[in-house]
Design an enzyme around this catalytic site. Structure first.
Site, PDB file in Angstrom:
ATOM      1  N   SER A   1      43.551  37.882  34.272  1.00  0.00           N
ATOM      2  CA  SER A   1      43.892  39.273  34.529  1.00  0.00           C
ATOM      3  C   SER A   1      44.658  39.854  33.339  1.00  0.00           C
ATOM      4  O   SER A   1      45.635  39.259  32.869  1.00  0.00           O
ATOM      5  CB  SER A   1      44.743  39.377  35.795  1.00  0.00           C
ATOM      6  N   GLY A   2      44.204  41.015  32.893  1.00  0.00           N
ATOM      7  CA  GLY A   2      44.857  41.672  31.773  1.00  0.00           C
ATOM      8  C   GLY A   2      44.311  41.293  30.423  1.00  0.00           C
ATOM      9  O   GLY A   2      44.810  41.752  29.392  1.00  0.00           O
TER      10      GLY A   2
ATOM     11  N   THR B   1      37.404  44.224  31.768  1.00  0.00           N
ATOM     12  CA  THR B   1      36.793  45.500  32.155  1.00  0.00           C
ATOM     13  C   THR B   1      36.461  46.342  30.934  1.00  0.00           C
ATOM     14  O   THR B   1      35.393  46.966  30.858  1.00  0.00           O
ATOM     15  CB  THR B   1      37.734  46.262  33.091  1.00  0.00           C
TER      16      THR B   1
ATOM     17  N   ASN C   1      48.944  40.298  36.781  1.00  0.00           N
ATOM     18  CA  ASN C   1      48.287  41.564  36.438  1.00  0.00           C
ATOM     19  C   ASN C   1      48.473  42.533  37.595  1.00  0.00           C
ATOM     20  O   ASN C   1      48.336  42.157  38.758  1.00  0.00           O
ATOM     21  CB  ASN C   1      46.789  41.335  36.164  1.00  0.00           C
TER      22      ASN C   1
ATOM     23  N   SER D   1      44.367  43.472  39.216  1.00  0.00           N
ATOM     24  CA  SER D   1      43.472  42.323  39.110  1.00  0.00           C
ATOM     25  C   SER D   1      42.286  42.491  40.049  1.00  0.00           C
ATOM     26  O   SER D   1      42.432  42.854  41.219  1.00  0.00           O
ATOM     27  CB  SER D   1      44.236  41.045  39.455  1.00  0.00           C
ATOM     28  N   SER D   2      41.094  42.229  39.521  1.00  0.00           N
ATOM     29  CA  SER D   2      39.882  42.292  40.345  1.00  0.00           C
ATOM     30  C   SER D   2      39.836  41.063  41.232  1.00  0.00           C
ATOM     31  O   SER D   2      39.856  39.930  40.740  1.00  0.00           O
ATOM     32  CB  SER D   2      38.635  42.347  39.455  1.00  0.00           C
TER      33      SER D   2
ATOM     34  N   GLY E   1      39.264  34.990  36.172  1.00  0.00           N
ATOM     35  CA  GLY E   1      39.345  33.751  35.414  1.00  0.00           C
ATOM     36  C   GLY E   1      40.140  32.683  36.134  1.00  0.00           C
ATOM     37  O   GLY E   1      40.599  32.840  37.273  1.00  0.00           O
TER      38      GLY E   1
ATOM     39  N   GLU F   1      43.016  30.370  37.421  1.00  0.00           N
ATOM     40  CA  GLU F   1      44.380  30.721  37.789  1.00  0.00           C
ATOM     41  C   GLU F   1      45.175  29.458  38.103  1.00  0.00           C
ATOM     42  O   GLU F   1      44.688  28.553  38.785  1.00  0.00           O
ATOM     43  CB  GLU F   1      44.402  31.667  39.001  1.00  0.00           C
TER      44      GLU F   1
END
Length: 1514
Positions: free
Chosen positions: A158-159, A163, A209, A212-213, A437, A439
């Site tokens: 995340s981050g 995107t 993040n 985060s998706s 991704g 984690e």
């Protein structure tokens, strides 16, 4: 790891460091397996030799763009390469065909503009700097060429920028696909506009993040057979459903819940919402707000995005009703009921939320309560209703919330796909996968377990792809790779998902037993996997377990595993919501088959997750994958911060290190043959004997080194792990020995130089002393010689003075005597000459006096005689004048009036173009004037009749006296003779009139050819008829006045007293004759007008048709002639000059309507269809530009200011007008001839002519652009070869004994010079105006500058010292060409190369590290921007002398300036744009061409033979 044998004192190595992961240092001491290393941080450490990695001392400071080019492909080398490139804002790096993207946390707009996309379009992978556009271009090319669907996997935590990378990929695919926008939005825009909606319902705050998706997104860009985008679809995978009900601190639930709680007050009241802290599904975490995010604004933005993607307001209302219902559903709490193991809503608050949920779902409250608190069990014999205890009711409530939210999310995705539009016939697609991704947190629960399972599966897919790429590389190079083992993570996947003994299977089994807890589940795991190498149990925990993933060990806490995995598909829930009165809610839960709706089925989230993951992998397996690994350099999300530990962990999680491990299993080090020979040729110089090529030299080098296991490919040397370090160690030894030799030689040289200097100084001192002594002796000798010379000169002076005095005295005496004799002689000659002059003047006077006396006498005699004769003739003329004087005066007056009328008629013809608008008014005025004249004519006629009657009555009143008439026969004869003379005069005038009429007919034939349109002919006829009527009326009135005067004179000359002596009959007869003459003239007037009218009405159509036919024939003849290449005359195109002369003669410029211009435009358009022939294009560029110049000088708009145009006087149409034309003075004829000689004349142009001028200017610009683009196209292939010097290795240099230098011109540069010379010769031969030639070459040189400079900035291998010398030599060739072409044709072309000249000048300058930033921007490269200088400085590397680039201080200064300007998109762009505009105007042509240049130009000879074009002879 580096072998201990390869490490010596002075070797550079990488050592592990707890703070920065890896730190570099220098080996200072080697003790068996222990080595002492002096780190760059200043500290000294002792480590094992097996725990260090070798460092490449020759690695470029700015890193390499492809990490497979690294000499040592290991963890610290990869990390250092990424850090070096990140420090230079180079955020993209390749690892083979894998792109690593490091998030810069700042705007870099120059990397993503349309010009950058154009650079990567069609470029080979790896040719330009790493970029997502390159990955997208490769995928697109493979799809088009091989017809295989592609996928691009974008991963990262995340981050990390997943995107943004996805957006860039879709932008490039939309750029390549280029589908026309539908409803104002492209596919890319529609997909991007769906992001806010998906982020609102699928994103949440996590530990790392804020956005985060929590789902995987696979965007399919669909293409048709032509490679154009035909549709798109968004596939979502693996939505984190458990987050709806369970949230860990400090994370948040999905954004939509918080947005709805921050909605406007009326909507909050509508949905009965409040503060997020009051809802159970949101208050499990203490985080409710995000820094810098306003949920109320996000709510409005989300609704706006819903409007854009096509979700109606009613559907939006239904969506938020469902979201609000889920929040209320979480606040329903349960207590024990009256029955055993039963449950009911706990309190009034729970009942309020239950009724609110039923209201929002539009279902029955009792049915909702039963679906939460009861279960219906269907047996074979009966149906049993079972109560649920409070815990089971809570699970049922959470299951309902999760299934409703999941259905809602799926509906939103389907709605977005329907809005975007899919192509069911599409057979090719490019998918872009954006998924979470790996984690690993302090507390890892069921969500992290599922996410890491996903990444394990994707890593297996990635490993297979990497190994496949390795196999393809080895196969391509034809080396043996059969013994290389493939490293896989299948054991981890079996541990997690294998049936029946995997972790997921055991978790599902535990969830199906009511009495199972997380502890029993953990014990089951411990027993089952106690011997598994990837599974372990933490020592201090009773329920945690650790899995050794590919990215590292992760410890999971099982406390919430069972709760988060349970996902019952409850039939009561399905039936309840299917029966909802809200069509939206009922549509989310369609009615299922009867047998499946009668019972509840257990469905675990883990199993469903595994099925979706398998579906995703099947989709990816059907495509050709490409990988982008996104990396977050720091956790504070700020630019210019690179945290080694964080990045290293992400590289491990992203599988980059796993890919390196796969490469290490094979041949991690790969070097080109020439690079290998360049680097290690010093190990065995004898192999570079000039008798072998690079391949043989590499084999012999490796054999000399004694290495085993290496492979020799077709273009590279493949080395096993550790062999590169061993070769570098030997190389370091050789270099060390060479350094000692060099030091010894240098010391010897310094000592010898000192001795030579001392010896030279001693010799110089001796020479000075000897010189001083010699100078003293020389001075004494010089003094003695001076004394002797002074004496000699003094004696000589005295002797010369005596001689000169004596000589001057003698000369003075001789001069006086000779002067006296000469003066006497002169005096005698003057006296003689004076006497002669006096005699001649006297004789002349006597003769002249005699002549003048005779002349006066003769003149007097002649004057007397002539006076006598003149007086006699005067008497005769006076007698004749008494009879004919009045008639002759009237005739002269009539002729003058006719001439004046003729000129007026011509003036009216000349002004007919300007009088078109007032034609109606003028005709009305003329008709009124005609009526007035007719009235005056009638009044005059009536007056004459009255006078005649009065005279008749007066005559009757006179008494009749009978007398004998006296007839004067002499007077009668005289009158008869005068009548005969008048008749002869009239006959001669008639003959002249006939001759004039014949001439007029000839002229009329020519004038008919010059008529432009039938409407003009009609207007001329009307004007002629009007003028004829007016002329006849004026003639009749004048005749009447003359008759009246004559009658009065007759009455006055006949005295009353002698009236009786004359008979009354002659008087009456004279009056009657005069009257009859008037009547006859009156009766003749309409007779003369009638034929004109008849001609105008009956012959107009024939005349018009014949005129138009002749005009078309003339235009056809002209076009057929100029379509051919009829050459040039006096350096000017004949075709353009001929067209201009014809248009000017035909008066086409002044015509309101004409088809000539359209024919000419069509002719030019058809003539330039063959765009590849530059010679043909140059011919037409010369013609069109010249014709445009002539039009620019001639045409002016109607009513515009300027000089009065020279018009040709119109031809006379009446009899008297033709007579007046015949009697014109010679001066007016000379003026007309002078105006005809003018080649260029100004005319007042009408709209067709002005439109033709604009179209002609457009064709000039088009032909100019075609010639320029043809030259650019011809040069583009050569420029790509000219930017990089031919590769020559040091070994080949040593073998051949020669290398490339600036004195050896390249054939590619020579080809460019040849192309320029060919075009210049073509343009010269076709006499193209020099200003156009200048502009063509100026823009071409600008194109060369742009292409070379952009290639220099995009390709690191071009920013070298040797390449700078190569390009500089080519630029010198271009400069020489500009000098040879001269300024007339080259203009300022050389100045257009300023960017590449300054860049190349910077590349070839020595000692760059000593140059300051001010010197660079002020002296060396003033024209280059900071971004351009920064890129050149960071990409530069010296392949010849291994010198350094600019100092770090200069780099830091540039980076600071770039950071300050980062918000300015224009200033951040470092690439140049090619200007394809038209850099000239019509005024530029006017400044280079002159009218006098066309005086001697001859028209086309073919037309000169045509009678219709006889005007071209003038």
């Amino acid at each position: 790891m580096a072998a201990s044998t390869s490490l010596v004192a002075g070797s550079l190595v990488w050592v592990e460091d707890p703070d920065v992961s890896w730190i570099d240092g220098e080996v200072t001491e080697v003790n068996n397996k222990d080595i002492k290393v002096l780190c760059t941080s200043g500290k000294t450490v002792v480590v094992k030799a097996s725990n260090v990695y070798p460092k490449d001392a020759e690695a470029p400071p700015c890193g390499v763009d492809d990490m497979t080019k690294l000499a040592y492909l290991h963890e610290p080398g990869v990390l250092q390469n990424l850090r070096s490139r990140y420090d230079m804002n180079e955020i993209y790096t390749y690892t083979g065909n894998i792109l690593i993207a490091v998030n810069p946390f700042m705007r870099l707009p120059h990397l993503y503009d349309s010009h950058m996309m154009a650079q990567y379009k069609g470029a080979a992978f790896g040719e330009l700097s790493p970029h997502p556009f390159a990955v997208a271009d490769v995928a697109y090319r493979l799809m088009i060429n091989e017809g295989i669907s592609q996928s691009i996997l974008v991963s990262g935590e995340s981050g990390a920028g997943k995107t943004e990378s996805t957006k860039l990929l879709m932008r490039y695919l939309a750029y390549m696909g280029g589908r026309a926008v539908s409803e104002g939005r492209s596919v890319e825009q529609q997909v991007l506009e769906s992001n806010p909606v998906l982020e609102a319902f699928g994103n949440a705050k996590t530990v790392r993040n804020n956005n985060s998706s929590r789902f995987g997104k696979f965007v399919e860009i669909q293409f048709d057979n032509r490679g154009r985008i035909s549709g798109a679809a968004i596939r979502t995978y693996l939505l984190e459903r458990s987050r709806v009900c369970q949230v860990s601190d400090p994370e948040r639930n999905y954004h939509c819940f918080y947005m709805l709680c921050a909605a406007p007050a009326e909507e909050i009241q509508k949905y009965k919402l409040g503060n997020p802290r009051t809802f159970h599904y949101l208050n499990q975490s203490n985080c409710y707000k995000l820094d810098g995010v306003d949920d109320s604004e996000e709510y409005i933005a989300t609704k706006r995005a819903m409007d854009i993607v096509g979700i109606s307001s009613d559907e939006q209302d239904a969506i938020f009703r469902v979201v609000a219902a889920i929040l209320h559903l979480g606040n329903i709490e349960f207590a024990k009921g009256k029955e055993i193991d039963s449950s009911v809503p706990k309190d009034e608050k729970s009942w309020f939320h239950l009724r609110t949920v039923a209201e929002l779902f539009m279902c029955d409250v009792k049915a909702l309560e039963d679906s939460l608190c009861k279960r219906v069990i269907v047996t074979r014999d009966e149906t049993i209703t079972k109560w649920l205890d409070p815990e089971s009711a809570v699970l049922s409530r959470d299951a309902l919330a999760k299934i409703v939210y999941c259905k809602l999310f799926d509906w939103i995705v389907d709605k977005i796909n329907n809005s975007i539009g899919q192509d069911p016939d599409s057979k090719s697609l490019i998918g872009v996968l954006d998924i979470y991704g790996f984690e690993s947190f302090k507390t890892n629960s069921f969500e992290q377990f599922c996410i890491n399972l996903t990444n394990e599966k994707l890593q297996q897919h990635f490993n297979q792809h990497v190994f496949k790429m390795e196999q393809e590389e080895y196969t391509k190079e034809e080396i043996d790779w059969s013994y290389i083992e493939f490293v896989d993570n299948k054991d981890v996947l079996d541990l997690i998902e294998k049936k029946p003994g995997g972790i997921i299977a055991l978790l599902d089994e535990a969830c199906m037993f009511p009495r199972s807890t997380h502890e029993t589940f953990a014990q089951k795991l411990y027993q089952t996997f106690k011997n598994h190498q990837r599974f372990s149990k933490p020592k201090l925990s009773r329920s945690d377990f650790t899995i050794c993933h590919y990215a590292g060990d992760v410890t999971y806490q099982t406390e919430l595993f069972l709760d988060k995995n349970k996902d019952y598909v409850v039939a009561e829930h399905q039936a309840l919501l299917s029966a909802s009165k809200c069509s939206f809610v009922a549509g989310l839960f369609p009615v299922l088959a009867e047998e499946s709706s009668k019972q509840s089925k257990f469905s675990s989230i883990g199993s469903r997750f595994k099925q979706q993951l398998q579906s995703l992998l099947e989709t990816l397996s059907a495509t050709e994958p490409h990988y982008i690994r996104c990396v977050k350099p720091n956790n504070v999300l700020k630019p210019a911060i690179f945290e080694n530990k964080n990045v290293l962990q992400q590289l491990r999680c992203g599988g980059v290190m796993e890919a390196i491990r796969i490469s290490m299993a094979g041949y991690p080090t790969r070097k080109q043959f020439d690079e290998f020979v360049d680097r290690f040729g010093i190990l065995a110089p004898e192999v570079l004997d000039g008798s072998s090529d690079d391949v043989t030299a590499c084999k012999r080098l490796l054999e000399k080194a004694g290495l085993e296991g290496y492979q020799i490919g077709k273009s590279k040397v493949f080395l096993r792990a550790g062999q590169m370090a061993e070769l570098d160690g030997r190389r370091s030894e050789v270099l060390g020995r060479s350094a000692s030799i060099i030091q010894r030689k240098v010391r010897s040289y310094l000592a010898r130089r000192s001795f030579i200097l001392l010896r030279r100084y001693a010799t110089q001192i001796q020479a000075v002393c000897r010189g001083q002594l010699t100078r003293r002796v020389y001075e004494s000798m010089r003094t003695e010689a001076a004394c002797l010379r002074i004496q000699r000169e003094l004696r000589m002076y005295f002797a010369r003075k005596f001689y000169k005095d004596f000589c001057s005295s003698a000369v003075s005496i001789q001069t006086g005597m000779r002067g006296m004799v000469a003066r006497n002689e002169l005096r005698f000659r003057k006296q003689t000459q004076a006497a002669i002059v006096i005699q001649s003047q006297c004789r002349k006077y006597l003769a002249q006096s005699h002549y003048l006396m005779l002349k006066r006498a003769a003149i007097t005699t002649q004057c007397a005689w002539r006076g006598k004769v003149a007086r006699k003739e005067l008497r005769i003329l006076k007698m004749a004048a008494r009879e004919t004087g009045a008639l002759q005066a009237a005739k002269n007056k009539l002729e003058k009036q006719v001439e004046e009328l003729t000129w007026r008629l011509q003036l009216e013809k000349r002004m007919r173009a300007d009088m078109e608008e007032a034609k109606t008014q003028e005709n009305a005025k003329l008709q009124s004037a005609l009526k007035e004249m007719q009235n005056q004519f009638k009044e005059t006629k009536e007056m004459l009749m009255k006078e005649f009657e009065a005279a008749k009555r007066e005559a009757e009143k006179v008494p009749v006296i009978q007398e004998v008439p006296v007839v004067d026969n002499a007077m009668l004869e005289k009158l008869k003779s005068e009548n005969e003379k008048l008749k002869s005069l009239v006959s001669s005038l008639e003959k002249k009139i006939d001759v004039t009429e014949k001439k007029f007919e000839e002229i009329n034939k020519v004038s008919e050819e010059r008529l432009k349109q039938a409407l003009e002919a009609e207007s001329k006829i009307v004007q002629l008829k009007t003028a004829m009527h007016r002329l006849l009326e004026e003639k009749f009135s004048d005749t009447e006045s003359e008759n009246q005067i004559l009658r009065q004179q007759t009455l006055l000359t006949t005295p009353v007293r002698k009236m009786s002596a004359h008979p009354p009959i002659p008087v009456a007869s004279n009056l009657e004759n005069g009257h009859h003459m008037n009547e006859e003239s009156r009766s003749n007037e309409p007779q003369s007008a009638t034929p004109v009218k008849k001609f105008g009405t009956e012959s107009d159509s024939k005349l018009r048709r014949s005129h138009i036919d002749r005009q078309h024939e003339n235009v056809d003849a002209l076009i057929n002639c100029v379509m051919k290449n009829i050459g040039f005359s006096q350096g000017k195109p004949v075709a353009a000059f001929t067209i201009y002369r014809c248009l000017l003669h035909w008066k086409s410029f002044e015509a309101e309507r004409t088809s000539v211009f359209d024919r000419l435009i069509q002719m030019i358009g058809s003539a330039i269809e063959t765009e590849d022939n530059n010679e043909h294009m140059a011919y037409w560029l010369s013609n069109t530009s010249t014709l445009l110049f002539l039009l620019q000088e001639s045409l002016k708009g109607a009513g515009g200011s300027g000089a009065t145009p020279h018009r040709k006087p119109p031809s006379a149409t009446s009899l008297f007008g033709r007579m007046a034309m015949g009697f014109r003075s010679p001066s007016s004829a000379n003026l007309a001839a002078a105006s005809a000689l003018a080649v260029v004349r100004q005319v007042e142009a009408k709209y067709p002519a002005l439109l033709f001028k604009q179209q002609l200017a457009a064709y000039v610009e088009k032909i100019y652009g075609i010639i320029r683009d043809n030259l650019k196209k011809e040069l583009s292939s050569l420029l790509s070869l000219c930017i990089q010097a031919p590769r020559t290795s040091k070994g080949s240099v040593l073998r051949s004994g020669r290398s490339f230098g600036k004195d050896s011109p390249s054939t590619h540069w020579q080809s460019i010079i040849d192309s320029l010379n060919t075009l210049l010769s073509t343009l010269k031969q076709n006499f193209v105006p020099p200003v156009l030639v200048q502009k063509i070459f100026t823009q071409t040189f600008s194109y060369i500058n742009v292409q070379l400079f952009n290639s220099l900035l995009l390709r690191r291998e071009c920013c070298t010292f040797s390449n700078g010398e190569y390009v500089k030599a080519g630029l010198a060739e271009l400069e020489q060409w500009c000098c040879q072409a001269k300024d007339e044709y080259a203009g300022c072309s050389w100045d257009e190369l300023k960017h590449i000249r300054q860049a190349v000048g910077f590349l070839v300058i020595h000692q760059k590290y000593r140059i300051s930033y001010d010197e660079i921007i002020n002296d060396l490269c003033p024209i280059l921007s900071v971004q351009q200088l920064y890129r050149i400085c960071t990409l530069y590397w010296d392949d010849n002398y291994n010198t350094r680039s600019v100092s770090p201080d200069v780099i830091s200064s540039m980076r600071v300036l770039m950071t300050e300007d980062s918000n300015n998109a224009v200033s951040s762009s470092f690439l140049l744009d090619d200007n394809s505009g038209i850099p000239f105007s019509v005024d530029d042509l006017s400044n280079t061409l002159q009218e006098k240049d066309f005086l001697d130009v001859k028209p086309a000879e073919e037309l000169l033979e045509n009678r219709a074009f006889r005007f071209l002879h003038e």
